[in-house]
Design a protein around this motif. Structure first.
Motif, mmCIF file in Angstrom:
data_model
loop_
_atom_site.group_PDB
_atom_site.id
_atom_site.type_symbol
_atom_site.label_atom_id
_atom_site.label_comp_id
_atom_site.label_asym_id
_atom_site.label_seq_id
_atom_site.Cartn_x
_atom_site.Cartn_y
_atom_site.Cartn_z
ATOM 1 N N ASP A 97 53.100 26.401 15.490
ATOM 2 C CA ASP A 97 53.523 25.678 14.297
ATOM 3 C C ASP A 97 52.289 25.129 13.579
ATOM 4 N N MET A 98 52.283 25.306 12.246
ATOM 5 C CA MET A 98 51.124 24.903 11.438
ATOM 6 C C MET A 98 51.546 23.910 10.361
ATOM 7 N N PHE A 99 50.625 23.029 10.013
ATOM 8 C CA PHE A 99 50.796 22.096 8.916
ATOM 9 C C PHE A 99 50.073 22.688 7.715
ATOM 10 N N MET A 100 50.785 22.902 6.635
ATOM 11 C CA MET A 100 50.238 23.476 5.406
ATOM 12 C C MET A 100 49.595 24.843 5.650
ATOM 13 N N LYS A 105 49.946 22.258 14.460
ATOM 14 C CA LYS A 105 50.739 21.071 14.795
ATOM 15 C C LYS A 105 50.914 20.964 16.309
#
Length: 141
Positions: A97-100, A105
């Motif tokens: 999971d990635m932020f932006m 994340k």
């Protein structure tokens, strides 16, 4: 008799290059420690080139987390230069999971505990050599 001995010697010599071309395969044992919790799983990737590092794994495995530790073994690996990337798939959805789209994340780490300074770890810091004996890598979050 000399002809027989000569043929025998030539036969034995012809077998030497075949033996030299056989590559010994070893195991890479990866122990990952310091997970925040035992939820989800460890997603472990083995890379064999700088170009593929953190993009396209050569091999991948998942590891069960028990008491904040997970161990996986890549078996029958040929000699060469490799690096490992791992992330804690906390929500068990099989993806990081990635932020932006840029910042992980979920916890991530690499072989040699290569640092992530202003971006992902570098191949030169994460790589290690596999030769003729089993390799043990300990990675810590």
């Amino acid at each position: 008799m000399i002809r027989f001995v000569l043929l025998l010697v030539l036969f034995l010599i012809s077998k030497l290059p075949l033996k030299a071309q056989e590559t010994e395969k070893v195991n890479i044992v990866v122990k990952i420690t310091n997970f925040k919790n035992d939820e989800g799983k460890a997603m472990v990737a083995l890379y064999n080139t700088e170009e593929a590092f953190l993009k396209v794994p050569f091999r991948g495995m998942t590891g069960k987390i028990d008491k904040d530790t997970s161990t996986v073994t890549f078996k029958n690996v040929e000699a060469g230069v490799y690096a490992i990337g791992v992330f804690h798939d906390e929500d068990d959805d099989n993806k990081l999971d990635m932020f932006m789209g840029m910042i992980p994340k979920e916890p991530v780490a690499c072989s040699n505990n290569a640092p992530a300074k202003f971006g992902p770890p570098k191949w030169k810091d994460a790589k290690f050599v596999v030769a003729t004996k089993d390799i043990y890598q300990q990675i810590s979050f």
